[in-house]
Each structure stands twice: as structure tokens, then as C-alpha cells.
Scaffold this motif. Structure first.
Motif, PDB file in Angstrom:
ATOM      1  N   TYR A  45       0.821  -1.204   0.000  1.00 54.04           N
ATOM      2  CA  TYR A  45       0.000   0.000   0.000  1.00 54.04           C
ATOM      3  C   TYR A  45       0.857   1.256   0.000  1.00 54.04           C
ATOM      4  O   TYR A  45       1.932   1.311   0.601  1.00 54.04           O
ATOM      5  N   GLN A  46       0.338   2.274  -0.648  1.00 53.28           N
ATOM      6  CA  GLN A  46       0.943   3.593  -0.609  1.00 53.28           C
ATOM      7  C   GLN A  46      -0.184   4.611  -0.457  1.00 53.28           C
ATOM      8  O   GLN A  46      -1.064   4.714  -1.327  1.00 53.28           O
ATOM      9  N   ARG A  57      -5.634   9.656  -1.516  1.00 49.55           N
ATOM     10  CA  ARG A  57      -5.313   8.708  -2.587  1.00 49.55           C
ATOM     11  C   ARG A  57      -4.640   7.480  -1.991  1.00 49.55           C
ATOM     12  O   ARG A  57      -3.801   7.585  -1.097  1.00 49.55           O
ATOM     13  N   LEU A  59      -2.850   3.726  -3.267  1.00 46.42           N
ATOM     14  CA  LEU A  59      -2.368   2.841  -4.329  1.00 46.42           C
ATOM     15  C   LEU A  59      -2.094   1.459  -3.754  1.00 46.42           C
ATOM     16  O   LEU A  59      -1.636   1.330  -2.613  1.00 46.42           O
ATOM     17  N   TYR A  60      -2.363   0.441  -4.575  1.00 42.78           N
ATOM     18  CA  TYR A  60      -2.162  -0.936  -4.126  1.00 42.78           C
ATOM     19  C   TYR A  60      -1.461  -1.718  -5.231  1.00 42.78           C
ATOM     20  O   TYR A  60      -1.933  -1.762  -6.374  1.00 42.78           O
ATOM     21  N   ASP A  61      -0.311  -2.302  -4.899  1.00 40.96           N
ATOM     22  CA  ASP A  61       0.454  -3.122  -5.834  1.00 40.96           C
ATOM     23  C   ASP A  61       0.242  -4.587  -5.469  1.00 40.96           C
ATOM     24  O   ASP A  61       0.893  -5.110  -4.561  1.00 40.96           O
ATOM     25  N   ALA A  68       1.149   0.309  -9.726  1.00 41.50           N
ATOM     26  CA  ALA A  68      -0.127   0.339  -9.006  1.00 41.50           C
ATOM     27  C   ALA A  68      -1.184  -0.433  -9.791  1.00 41.50           C
ATOM     28  O   ALA A  68      -1.465  -0.124 -10.948  1.00 41.50           O
ATOM     29  N   VAL A  71      -5.887   2.120  -7.965  1.00 41.57           N
ATOM     30  CA  VAL A  71      -5.744   3.493  -7.496  1.00 41.57           C
ATOM     31  C   VAL A  71      -7.112   3.957  -7.011  1.00 41.57           C
ATOM     32  O   VAL A  71      -8.090   3.898  -7.750  1.00 41.57           O
ATOM     33  N   LEU A  73      -9.275   7.154  -5.160  1.00 38.25           N
ATOM     34  CA  LEU A  73      -9.348   8.545  -4.740  1.00 38.25           C
ATOM     35  C   LEU A  73     -10.516   8.685  -3.774  1.00 38.25           C
ATOM     36  O   LEU A  73     -11.537   7.997  -3.927  1.00 38.25           O
ATOM     37  N   GLU A  84      -9.642   3.110 -10.078  1.00 42.07           N
ATOM     38  CA  GLU A  84      -9.128   2.572 -11.340  1.00 42.07           C
ATOM     39  C   GLU A  84      -8.336   1.321 -11.006  1.00 42.07           C
ATOM     40  O   GLU A  84      -7.538   1.321 -10.068  1.00 42.07           O
TER      41      GLU A  84
END
Length: 224
Positions: A45-46, A57, A59-61, A68, A71, A73, A84
Motif C-alpha cells: 500500500y501507498q 489517494r 495505491l495498491y500493488d 499500481a 488506485v 481517490l 481505477e
């Protein structure tokens, strides 16, 4: 005909993120100028927070390739606003979701042919059920087909057969099949022909539709 289905929003990510990130970020207010935001990373996670500490926001990898895959928001309330996702992990976004300020999924787009833009949009009611679907079958960014859905079944279809951006065929569907269709054959925006279909999908009747009377035209004289 695409099957009707109840959407599976990507909010599971938000639930996982809640355990990975606090609801607001803690930071020191020193003499330095206030930053535009704060970036925190934990595992895949970021999260990016605004200066007040609200998550805006995430982000998940998923597969650890440093790209990412999802994503998200968020609204200032903390509810999701837009998602997304790269659902097949090929490095390209193929799912788009948009939520109301109450956190309800309103519409979802996806690319059925692997394109960079959605070619299908689904619209949802307050219960999360698909009620309308718009399809760009030509890949030109124009809607070629609109489906109205009720109780999980398509009940009406509008088709832009000539690609001019206007619907010119209107179909009625019953129990999963088309039963009748009204067509605008001359492109004037008024249907002039009706086709009726049998249970096997074959045309069983063709009817010519009367043209509507012109506005302001006097009624026909009686007895003539």
C-alpha cells in the motif's frame, strides 16, 4: 447479449487499507513551510494524505511489480470517489468506478477488448444493481448500444446502426429475447417500421408505422 450481474466494487481494498493506514496521518508541525501532503508506505500500500491528515489517494500493488494495480481517490469525508484497477495485472487499467458522495457506486466502466479506454459503462441504482448499460462496439468512443435492465433482465435495447451517434433502432425484450423492434429507416429521427419476432428469433411480421401529424396541421375534414 452481455449477462446482467451485480457489480463487485473494489471496496475490499479500502477495508484492507483501514488496517494498514490510520484514518488520518500524524505529523509534526514544525517551523518549516507546510507541505502539500504526506506519503506513507506499508507493504503493498501507498497512501497520500493532505496537510490536514485526510487520506486522499491510495495505491495498491497486488503482484509486487512496483506498478499500481488499484488506485483509489477519496472524498474529504473519507468515502471512495473513484477507483481505477488493472484486474488482469497486465499493466493496463481496465476497470473504472465512480461513487457518489455517500459512497454508493454510480457507474462502472470496463474494457472488454483490452483497450486503454472503457468500451462498456454500467449504471447502478441505490441497491447496487445494474439498471443501464452503454456499449461502444466500434471502439470510436461513441455509444452504439444502450440496454435498459430490470430485475436482472434486459427489457429494452437502443442501437445506433449507422454510427451517426443517434439511436435508430429500438428493441423490446421479454424473457431474454427480442420480441419487437421499431426502426427509423430514413434517418429523420422518427420510427417508421416495426418488426415482430417469433420465439425462434425470426421475423414474423413487418408493419409500416404512420407518421406523426405535423405540428399545427389542421385535422382532416370529417366525411372526406
Amino acid at each position: 447479449m452481455r449477462p446482467c450481474r451485480r457489480s463487485r466494487p473494489l471496496l475490499a481494498l479500502a477495508a484492507l487499507a483501514a488496517s494498514a493506514f490510520p484514518a488520518s496521518a500524524c505529523h509534526d508541525h514544525g517551523p518549516d513551510p507546510a507541505p502539500q501532503g504526506y506519503l506513507f508506505e506499508k507493504g503493498p500500500y501507498q497512501g497520500f494524505y493532505d496537510p490536514s491528515g485526510k487520506l486522499i489517494r491510495l495505491l495498491y500493488d497486488q503482484n509486487g511489480d512496483k506498478k499500481a494495480d488499484v488506485v483509489m481517490l477519496f472524498y474529504p469525508s473519507g468515502r471512495p470517489r473513484q477507483v481505477e484497477a488493472d484486474t488482469d495485472l497486465d499493466g493496463q487499467i481496465d476497470r473504472w468506478q465512480y461513487y457518489s458522495e455517500n459512497g454508493v457506486l454510480e457507474k462502472q466502466g470496463y474494457s472488454s477488448h483490452g483497450g486503454k479506454q472503457p468500451d462498456t459503462w454500467e449504471y447502478f441504482d441505490a441497491k447496487g444493481t445494474v439498471v443501464r448499460r452503454e456499449v461502444d462496439e466500434g471502439g470510436d468512443g461513441k455509444v452504439d448500444r444502450t440496454e435498459t435492465i430490470q430485475d436482472g433482465r434486459v427489457i429494452a435495447v437502443g442501437i445506433d446502426a449507422d454510427g451517426d451517434g443517434r439511436i435508430d433502432r429500438w428493441q423490446t425484450w421479454v424473457h431474454g429475447r427480442v420480441t419487437s423492434e421499431e426502426i427509423d429507416t430514413d434517418g429523420d429521427g422518427v420510427t417508421d417500421r416495426r418488426l415482430r419476432y417469433g420465439a425462434d428469433g425470426r421475423v414474423i411480421a413487418v408493419e409500416m408505422l404512420p407518421r406523426p401529424a405535423a405540428a399545427g396541421a389542421p385535422p382532416a375534414a370529417a366525411g372526406r
